[in-house]
Scaffold this motif. Sequence first.
Motif, PDB file in Angstrom:
ATOM      1  N   PHE A   1      -5.117  17.022  -6.698  1.00 20.21           N
ATOM      2  CA  PHE A   1      -4.516  16.968  -8.027  1.00 20.21           C
ATOM      3  C   PHE A   1      -5.226  15.924  -8.878  1.00 20.21           C
ATOM      4  N   SER A   2      -5.304  16.203 -10.158  1.00 26.99           N
ATOM      5  CA  SER A   2      -5.951  15.290 -11.099  1.00 26.99           C
ATOM      6  C   SER A   2      -5.033  14.103 -11.401  1.00 26.99           C
ATOM      7  N   LEU A   3      -5.612  13.090 -12.035  1.00 26.06           N
ATOM      8  CA  LEU A   3      -4.799  11.939 -12.438  1.00 26.06           C
ATOM      9  C   LEU A   3      -3.700  12.351 -13.408  1.00 26.06           C
ATOM     10  N   GLN A   4      -3.995  13.295 -14.284  1.00 25.52           N
ATOM     11  CA  GLN A   4      -2.985  13.772 -15.231  1.00 25.52           C
ATOM     12  C   GLN A   4      -1.844  14.471 -14.494  1.00 25.52           C
ATOM     13  N   GLU A   5      -2.172  15.272 -13.490  1.00 22.50           N
ATOM     14  CA  GLU A   5      -1.130  15.967 -12.724  1.00 22.50           C
ATOM     15  C   GLU A   5      -0.285  14.964 -11.940  1.00 22.50           C
ATOM     16  N   ILE A   6      -0.925  13.954 -11.391  1.00 23.49           N
ATOM     17  CA  ILE A   6      -0.180  12.927 -10.654  1.00 23.49           C
ATOM     18  C   ILE A   6       0.738  12.166 -11.608  1.00 23.49           C
ATOM     19  N   GLY A   7       0.223  11.810 -12.769  1.00 23.89           N
ATOM     20  CA  GLY A   7       1.055  11.134 -13.768  1.00 23.89           C
ATOM     21  C   GLY A   7       2.209  11.999 -14.229  1.00 23.89           C
ATOM     22  N   LEU A   8       1.956  13.301 -14.419  1.00 29.40           N
ATOM     23  CA  LEU A   8       3.026  14.217 -14.821  1.00 29.40           C
ATOM     24  C   LEU A   8       4.072  14.340 -13.721  1.00 29.40           C
ATOM     25  N   PHE A   9       3.634  14.393 -12.480  1.00 26.44           N
ATOM     26  CA  PHE A   9       4.561  14.463 -11.346  1.00 26.44           C
ATOM     27  C   PHE A   9       5.519  13.267 -11.374  1.00 26.44           C
ATOM     28  N   ILE A  10       4.967  12.072 -11.515  1.00 29.90           N
ATOM     29  CA  ILE A  10       5.793  10.859 -11.539  1.00 29.90           C
ATOM     30  C   ILE A  10       6.700  10.856 -12.772  1.00 29.90           C
TER      31      ILE A  10
ATOM     32  N   ARG B   1      13.268  -2.513   0.647  1.00 27.21           N
ATOM     33  CA  ARG B   1      12.123  -2.214  -0.215  1.00 27.21           C
ATOM     34  C   ARG B   1      10.861  -2.910   0.285  1.00 27.21           C
ATOM     35  N   ALA B   2      10.988  -4.165   0.689  1.00 29.93           N
ATOM     36  CA  ALA B   2       9.832  -4.908   1.197  1.00 29.93           C
ATOM     37  C   ALA B   2       9.294  -4.266   2.480  1.00 29.93           C
ATOM     38  N   ALA B   3      10.184  -3.902   3.390  1.00 32.75           N
ATOM     39  CA  ALA B   3       9.754  -3.255   4.631  1.00 32.75           C
ATOM     40  C   ALA B   3       9.106  -1.902   4.342  1.00 32.75           C
ATOM     41  N   GLY B   4       9.651  -1.164   3.378  1.00 30.90           N
ATOM     42  CA  GLY B   4       9.066   0.120   3.000  1.00 30.90           C
ATOM     43  C   GLY B   4       7.685  -0.033   2.404  1.00 30.90           C
ATOM     44  N   THR B   5       7.497  -1.059   1.602  1.00 35.92           N
ATOM     45  CA  THR B   5       6.183  -1.312   1.016  1.00 35.92           C
ATOM     46  C   THR B   5       5.169  -1.623   2.117  1.00 35.92           C
ATOM     47  N   LEU B   6       5.571  -2.434   3.072  1.00 39.50           N
ATOM     48  CA  LEU B   6       4.694  -2.711   4.217  1.00 39.50           C
ATOM     49  C   LEU B   6       4.399  -1.436   5.007  1.00 39.50           C
ATOM     50  N   ALA B   7       5.408  -0.611   5.204  1.00 36.50           N
ATOM     51  CA  ALA B   7       5.224   0.636   5.950  1.00 36.50           C
ATOM     52  C   ALA B   7       4.285   1.588   5.224  1.00 36.50           C
ATOM     53  N   GLY B   8       4.188   1.445   3.906  1.00 34.23           N
ATOM     54  CA  GLY B   8       3.257   2.272   3.148  1.00 34.23           C
ATOM     55  C   GLY B   8       1.816   2.054   3.574  1.00 34.23           C
ATOM     56  N   GLY B   9       1.538   0.954   4.222  1.00 34.83           N
ATOM     57  CA  GLY B   9       0.191   0.692   4.732  1.00 34.83           C
ATOM     58  C   GLY B   9      -0.080   1.319   6.088  1.00 34.83           C
ATOM     59  N   LEU B  10       0.920   1.910   6.713  1.00 31.82           N
ATOM     60  CA  LEU B  10       0.731   2.505   8.038  1.00 31.82           C
ATOM     61  C   LEU B  10      -0.323   3.616   8.074  1.00 31.82           C
ATOM     62  N   PRO B  11      -0.478   4.426   7.028  1.00 35.60           N
ATOM     63  CA  PRO B  11      -1.545   5.431   7.099  1.00 35.60           C
ATOM     64  C   PRO B  11      -2.922   4.824   7.351  1.00 35.60           C
ATOM     65  N   ILE B  12      -3.181   3.661   6.799  1.00 38.09           N
ATOM     66  CA  ILE B  12      -4.462   2.985   7.042  1.00 38.09           C
ATOM     67  C   ILE B  12      -4.571   2.589   8.512  1.00 38.09           C
TER      68      ILE B  12
ATOM     69  N   LEU C   1       1.951   7.785  -2.508  1.00 37.94           N
ATOM     70  CA  LEU C   1       2.090   9.048  -3.240  1.00 37.94           C
ATOM     71  C   LEU C   1       0.849   9.424  -4.044  1.00 37.94           C
ATOM     72  N   ALA C   2       0.388   8.541  -4.901  1.00 40.04           N
ATOM     73  CA  ALA C   2      -0.766   8.888  -5.746  1.00 40.04           C
ATOM     74  C   ALA C   2      -2.009   9.190  -4.908  1.00 40.04           C
ATOM     75  N   PRO C   3      -2.355   8.356  -3.916  1.00 43.37           N
ATOM     76  CA  PRO C   3      -3.507   8.722  -3.080  1.00 43.37           C
ATOM     77  C   PRO C   3      -3.308  10.051  -2.338  1.00 43.37           C
ATOM     78  N   TYR C   4      -2.085  10.306  -1.881  1.00 44.69           N
ATOM     79  CA  TYR C   4      -1.798  11.562  -1.175  1.00 44.69           C
ATOM     80  C   TYR C   4      -1.992  12.758  -2.100  1.00 44.69           C
ATOM     81  N   LEU C   5      -1.411  12.680  -3.301  1.00 48.86           N
ATOM     82  CA  LEU C   5      -1.577  13.789  -4.249  1.00 48.86           C
ATOM     83  C   LEU C   5      -3.038  13.951  -4.637  1.00 48.86           C
ATOM     84  N   ASN C   6      -3.769  12.860  -4.729  1.00 51.08           N
ATOM     85  CA  ASN C   6      -5.197  12.920  -5.016  1.00 51.08           C
ATOM     86  C   ASN C   6      -5.951  13.628  -3.882  1.00 51.08           C
ATOM     87  N   LEU C   7      -5.597  13.324  -2.642  1.00 51.50           N
ATOM     88  CA  LEU C   7      -6.217  13.996  -1.498  1.00 51.50           C
ATOM     89  C   LEU C   7      -5.918  15.490  -1.480  1.00 51.50           C
ATOM     90  N   LEU C   8      -4.763  15.867  -2.036  1.00 54.54           N
ATOM     91  CA  LEU C   8      -4.431  17.290  -2.134  1.00 54.54           C
ATOM     92  C   LEU C   8      -5.224  17.984  -3.236  1.00 54.54           C
TER      93      LEU C   8
END
Length: 174
Positions: free
Chosen positions: A42-51, A153-164, A33-40
Amino acid sequence: PTPRFQWVDRDAWLIISSRVLRSFAQASVAVVLAPYLNLLGFSLQEIGLFITLGLAGGALFSLLVVLFGESVGRRRLLTGFTVLTGVTGLALVFTDQYALLAFMAFIGAFNVAGGGPAGPVQPVERAAITETVPAQRRTDLFSLYSFTTIYGRAAGTLAGGLPIVFQAAGASEI
């Protein structure tokens, strides 16, 4: 021989399955999420506010569940919160308008922080699942529920690496 989990009824399996899928999805989104919003852009403050807005929405709706949950009904609450979270996820895919994304994070109680899915769905889910088995099987059921959630949750965390992996195969960043 009888099936090992014969005592778990259809409703319990539905609750457990939805929890596992939600855990998988939220964990994978939490990683990117944070890297994606950064690529869009958004600033760190906006990402923090989103979360923060997602967590605040979850807290508010959790309070509303405590106050009004029984009058609304568990099935409606589970369905409604699931739909709102799904719509929030779709908003992430289809728009880059920060105000809309921030609003959807709050309304969808979009929680990607912490140790896993919580928010307004969890207390409703836990109350509903207790009614699916006799009292002497509740500890067994909660063990199964927790075990499958952790692995989702563990499988989802691993899947989060799929974009790489996809980028290494030639896909674009967005």
